[in-house]
Design an enzyme around this catalytic site. Structure first.
Site, PDB file in Angstrom:
ATOM      1  N   SER A 166      28.138  43.265  42.428  1.00 28.59           N
ATOM      2  CA  SER A 166      28.614  44.344  43.285  1.00 28.59           C
ATOM      3  C   SER A 166      27.830  44.385  44.595  1.00 28.59           C
ATOM      4  O   SER A 166      27.874  43.419  45.350  1.00 28.59           O
ATOM      5  CB  SER A 166      28.548  45.670  42.519  1.00 28.59           C
ATOM      6  N   ASP A 258      39.646  45.229  38.678  1.00 26.07           N
ATOM      7  CA  ASP A 258      38.678  45.653  39.691  1.00 26.07           C
ATOM      8  C   ASP A 258      39.373  45.768  41.054  1.00 26.07           C
ATOM      9  O   ASP A 258      40.055  44.829  41.484  1.00 26.07           O
ATOM     10  CB  ASP A 258      37.540  44.616  39.755  1.00 26.07           C
TER      11      ASP A 258
END
Length: 318
Positions: A166, A258
């Site tokens: 991330s 995602d």
């Protein structure tokens, strides 16, 4: 008299709140846990170190299988959390790094870079770069530099990797670019970069009021173009050319559910078209969401992803 400690000025629930007094309440995250001389599940040892007065890290050593002078690849790892959450010392990261270190048979340095809003960007980038330079300093003959014995005795400085999830994946991208134009201490080179579910944004793909966009502006209020800042949007015109990435191999991981998936795939395609001379791979996991393998590493898909990352490191070293 109310000090303002109950008045919320910024609300990113269920992640984080900032109060009028300046107090930051981090709602999301896992508890801080101590390092372990030997993790019962993996045999991995860990300890905490100071890189500088501001930057700390947790270093991991796998169970050594043969001689004591065994030299292993080095993975410098940057945790996720939108530049404002989580820690290299948290339960989730400790458990995850133990698994990666055991599977890939690497030494890992998990960096505790400073978080926003107490330390707004670019502090996290600078801390992350300083940690990488610290690793390279172990190659230099400097009597004033205190070297970390695990790295000196067991690290292979010709096989250095950087990786992150991330926001950590975003850091990896930015460090890879920087290492293409600035030299690292000891002349070390980044052999491979691992970007898992990298935090990239564009104004085209993400609305201004989306949580991902709001967090970026919160952690980096000096960004002139918001989510089209080159550090979060590698595709804008003013961004440094991807052909200058200073690593030989890249692995990008994305997941079907995602919201960052498409932009991760777009990144892989842009790198391929950029004229960069290295090799780039993509792992696209069906049916899973952002950083799923950290939250539940025991599922078959999580184990496969961790194995895929470990295989990328092993094959890059061959």
């Amino acid at each position: 008299m109310d000090s303002g400690d109950n008045e919320v000025t910024i609300d990113f629930s269920p992640l984080l709140r900032v109060y009028k007094s300046g107090r930051v309440e981090r709602i999301f995250g896992s508890p801080i846990v101590p390092p372990s001389p030997e993790d019962p599940a993996t045999g991995v040892a860990s300890k905490d170190i100071d890189i500088s007065p501001e930057i700390k890290a947790r270093i991991y050593l796998p169970k050594l299988t043969n001689t004591t002078d065994q030299k292993l690849p080095i993975l410098v790892y940057y945790h996720g959390g939108g530049f404002c959450l989580e820690s290299a010392f948290s339960f989730l990261d400790q458990r995850y790094l133990n698994l990666i270190v055991a599977e890939a048979n690497v030494i890992a340095v998990s960096v505790e870079y400073r978080l926003a809003p107490e330390h707004r960007l670019p502090v996290a980038y600078e801390d992350s770069w300083a940690a990488l330079q610290w690793v390279g300093s172990h190659v230099l003959e400097d009597p004033g530099f205190k070297k970390e014995p695990w790295l000196v005795n067991h690290g292979n400085f010709e096989k250095v990797f950087i990786g992150g999830d991330s926001a950590g994946g975003n850091i990896v991208h930015n460090l890879s670019l920087r290492s293409g134009s600035e030299s690292l201490n000891g002349g070390i080179k980044i052999l491979g970069s691992l970007l898992c579910f990298p935090y990239f944004l564009t104004s085209k793909d993400f609305k201004e009021d989306s949580l991902a966009s709001r967090i970026w502006v919160f952690v980096n209020p000096s960004a002139e173009d918001g989510v089209d800042d080159p550090r979060i949007n590698p595709f804008v015109e003013k961004a440094q050319s991807l052909s200058g990435l200073g690593c030989s191999k890249i692995l990008v991981s994305v997941a079907e559910k995602d919201e960052l998936r498409n932009i991760g795939i777009q990144y892989v395609e842009a790198v391929k078209k950029s004229g960069w001379k290295g090799e780039i791979e993509l792992i696209d996991v069906e049916g899973e969401d952002h950083c799923f393998q950290i939250f539940d590493p025991e599922t078959e898909k999580a184990k496969n992803l961790i194995k895929g990352m470990a295989n990328f490191i092993k094959q890059s070293c061959m």
